[in-house]
Design a protein around this motif. Sequence first.
Motif, PDB file in Angstrom:
ATOM      1  N   GLU A 104      23.628   1.062  -0.045  1.00 28.24           N
ATOM      2  CA  GLU A 104      23.764   2.009  -1.163  1.00 28.24           C
ATOM      3  C   GLU A 104      24.464   1.355  -2.347  1.00 28.24           C
ATOM      4  OE1 GLU A 104      25.924   6.221  -1.774  1.00 28.24           O
ATOM      5  OE2 GLU A 104      24.581   6.080  -0.050  1.00 28.24           O
ATOM      6  N   ILE A 105      25.559   0.641  -2.088  1.00 29.56           N
ATOM      7  CA  ILE A 105      26.282  -0.045  -3.167  1.00 29.56           C
ATOM      8  C   ILE A 105      25.397  -1.115  -3.807  1.00 29.56           C
ATOM      9  CG2 ILE A 105      28.169  -1.686  -3.607  1.00 29.56           C
ATOM     10  CD1 ILE A 105      29.228   1.095  -3.546  1.00 29.56           C
ATOM     11  N   GLU A 106      24.681  -1.864  -2.982  1.00 24.40           N
ATOM     12  CA  GLU A 106      23.801  -2.919  -3.513  1.00 24.40           C
ATOM     13  C   GLU A 106      22.738  -2.325  -4.451  1.00 24.40           C
ATOM     14  OE1 GLU A 106      23.902  -6.188  -3.298  1.00 24.40           O
ATOM     15  OE2 GLU A 106      25.422  -6.458  -1.747  1.00 24.40           O
ATOM     16  N   ILE A 107      22.143  -1.212  -4.042  1.00 26.25           N
ATOM     17  CA  ILE A 107      21.114  -0.583  -4.885  1.00 26.25           C
ATOM     18  C   ILE A 107      21.734  -0.078  -6.182  1.00 26.25           C
ATOM     19  CG2 ILE A 107      19.519   1.377  -5.084  1.00 26.25           C
ATOM     20  CD1 ILE A 107      18.993   1.002  -2.048  1.00 26.25           C
ATOM     21  N   ASP A 108      22.908   0.531  -6.080  1.00 22.07           N
ATOM     22  CA  ASP A 108      23.571   1.037  -7.280  1.00 22.07           C
ATOM     23  C   ASP A 108      23.884  -0.098  -8.250  1.00 22.07           C
ATOM     24  OD1 ASP A 108      24.830   2.930  -8.985  1.00 22.07           O
ATOM     25  OD2 ASP A 108      26.764   2.294  -8.188  1.00 22.07           O
ATOM     26  N   LEU A 109      24.434  -1.193  -7.761  1.00 21.00           N
ATOM     27  CA  LEU A 109      24.758  -2.326  -8.630  1.00 21.00           C
ATOM     28  C   LEU A 109      23.495  -2.933  -9.235  1.00 21.00           C
ATOM     29  CD1 LEU A 109      27.577  -4.015  -6.522  1.00 21.00           C
ATOM     30  CD2 LEU A 109      27.841  -2.666  -8.625  1.00 21.00           C
ATOM     31  N   TRP A 110      22.439  -3.017  -8.427  1.00 19.66           N
ATOM     32  CA  TRP A 110      21.171  -3.524  -8.955  1.00 19.66           C
ATOM     33  C   TRP A 110      20.661  -2.620 -10.078  1.00 19.66           C
ATOM     34  CZ3 TRP A 110      16.350  -1.449  -9.475  1.00 19.66           C
ATOM     35  CH2 TRP A 110      15.338  -2.335  -9.846  1.00 19.66           C
ATOM     36  N   ALA A 111      20.731  -1.320  -9.857  1.00 19.84           N
ATOM     37  CA  ALA A 111      20.249  -0.373 -10.865  1.00 19.84           C
ATOM     38  C   ALA A 111      21.069  -0.481 -12.152  1.00 19.84           C
ATOM     39  CB  ALA A 111      20.287   1.054 -10.321  1.00 19.84           C
ATOM     40  N   GLN A 112      22.383  -0.671 -12.025  1.00 20.82           N
ATOM     41  CA  GLN A 112      23.226  -0.820 -13.215  1.00 20.82           C
ATOM     42  C   GLN A 112      22.737  -1.982 -14.075  1.00 20.82           C
ATOM     43  OE1 GLN A 112      25.713   1.143 -14.230  1.00 20.82           O
ATOM     44  NE2 GLN A 112      25.716   2.436 -12.421  1.00 20.82           N
TER      45      GLN A 112
ATOM     46  N   TYR B  49       0.840  -1.203   0.000  1.00 18.56           N
ATOM     47  CA  TYR B  49       0.000   0.000   0.000  1.00 18.56           C
ATOM     48  C   TYR B  49       0.876   1.255   0.000  1.00 18.56           C
ATOM     49  CZ  TYR B  49      -3.170   3.650   1.533  1.00 18.56           C
ATOM     50  OH  TYR B  49      -3.880   4.823   1.627  1.00 18.56           O
ATOM     51  N   CYS B  50       1.949   1.228   0.785  1.00 19.35           N
ATOM     52  CA  CYS B  50       2.813   2.408   0.913  1.00 19.35           C
ATOM     53  C   CYS B  50       3.665   2.656  -0.330  1.00 19.35           C
ATOM     54  CB  CYS B  50       3.746   2.254   2.118  1.00 19.35           C
ATOM     55  SG  CYS B  50       2.917   2.387   3.712  1.00 19.35           S
ATOM     56  N   PHE B  51       4.132   1.589  -0.983  1.00 19.32           N
ATOM     57  CA  PHE B  51       5.097   1.758  -2.082  1.00 19.32           C
ATOM     58  C   PHE B  51       4.645   1.164  -3.414  1.00 19.32           C
ATOM     59  CE2 PHE B  51       7.607   2.118   1.794  1.00 19.32           C
ATOM     60  CZ  PHE B  51       8.298   3.289   1.544  1.00 19.32           C
ATOM     61  N   GLN B  52       3.600   0.396  -3.429  1.00 18.01           N
ATOM     62  CA  GLN B  52       3.070  -0.269  -4.613  1.00 18.01           C
ATOM     63  C   GLN B  52       4.029  -1.329  -5.174  1.00 18.01           C
ATOM     64  OE1 GLN B  52       2.755   3.454  -4.735  1.00 18.01           O
ATOM     65  NE2 GLN B  52       1.062   2.841  -3.418  1.00 18.01           N
ATOM     66  N   THR B  53       5.295  -0.975  -5.448  1.00 17.63           N
ATOM     67  CA  THR B  53       6.246  -1.921  -6.033  1.00 17.63           C
ATOM     68  C   THR B  53       7.568  -1.887  -5.265  1.00 17.63           C
ATOM     69  OG1 THR B  53       7.262  -0.338  -7.559  1.00 17.63           O
ATOM     70  CG2 THR B  53       5.290  -1.498  -8.355  1.00 17.63           C
ATOM     71  N   LYS B  54       8.319  -2.948  -5.437  1.00 17.29           N
ATOM     72  CA  LYS B  54       9.647  -3.012  -4.828  1.00 17.29           C
ATOM     73  C   LYS B  54      10.548  -1.915  -5.405  1.00 17.29           C
ATOM     74  CE  LYS B  54      13.588  -6.151  -4.359  1.00 17.29           C
ATOM     75  NZ  LYS B  54      14.068  -7.524  -4.587  1.00 17.29           N
ATOM     76  N   GLU B  55      10.406  -1.648  -6.692  1.00 17.70           N
ATOM     77  CA  GLU B  55      11.222  -0.607  -7.330  1.00 17.70           C
ATOM     78  C   GLU B  55      10.961   0.758  -6.709  1.00 17.70           C
ATOM     79  OE1 GLU B  55       9.612  -3.051  -8.964  1.00 17.70           O
ATOM     80  OE2 GLU B  55      11.420  -4.150  -9.564  1.00 17.70           O
TER      81      GLU B  55
ATOM     82  N   ARG C 284      21.735   6.054 -13.866  1.00 16.65           N
ATOM     83  CA  ARG C 284      22.195   7.383 -14.327  1.00 16.65           C
ATOM     84  C   ARG C 284      21.748   8.471 -13.359  1.00 16.65           C
ATOM     85  NH1 ARG C 284      21.214   5.182 -19.264  1.00 16.65           N
ATOM     86  NH2 ARG C 284      19.090   5.907 -19.311  1.00 16.65           N
ATOM     87  N   GLY C 285      20.525   8.351 -12.879  1.00 13.22           N
ATOM     88  CA  GLY C 285      20.006   9.335 -11.923  1.00 13.22           C
ATOM     89  C   GLY C 285      20.811   9.358 -10.632  1.00 13.22           C
TER      90      GLY C 285
END
Length: 198
Positions: A106-114, A47-53, A122-123
């Motif tokens: 932070e590193i995990e999120i960045d690598l996932w985004a890559q 409900y709060c975020f709708q998706t994991k992304e 890029r953002g």
Amino acid sequence: MAHISAAERRPQFIEAAIVVIARDGVDGATTRRIADEAKAPLATLHYCFQTKENLLVAVFEHLSSEMSVDLDSIAVKGASTATVAERVLTATMQWLVDRPVRARAEIEIDLWAQRNDPEMARGIYDGFRQAWTDLLMKGRTPLPAAEVETLVRVMIALADGLTMQFISDLDPQRTMRDTETACTMIRSYLKSRSRAAA
């Protein structure tokens, strides 16, 4: 049991996500694990975020805003560009070594985004580049914009490498010593550049 509003739950889910992402990586950080860590219903997380992304973006924005508060306190007025660069890199690395769980998340999120969301990746970098560029441009000896851009990219590369080493060995003293060496390299480069320009 008292009702907890979505506005109160959001920060709880963000904090839980940081812990789970740092521990299990982004792929292992299922919404169920995050909800369990927050001790909240899974349906409330959705409900709060709708998706994991959406949650990942919120986590990264939260971490970035925490770090930017520390960077905003850097004294730049009257300082040389080299001093500002050193303060930015040192403050960033100190923030990360003081918060190893946040550094890993932070590193995990960045690598996932890559791998999964190049626009988000890029953002992430654009946000860091812009914030650091704005600070460096306030230095007493401003560089041409192209040189500031190059310097900021190198500083981000140094910070990324130092962070990866830190989350591998969790040795804050070594990381800060290595950061001092990186700052000496930056100062030396800027000194040689200013001699060449003179």
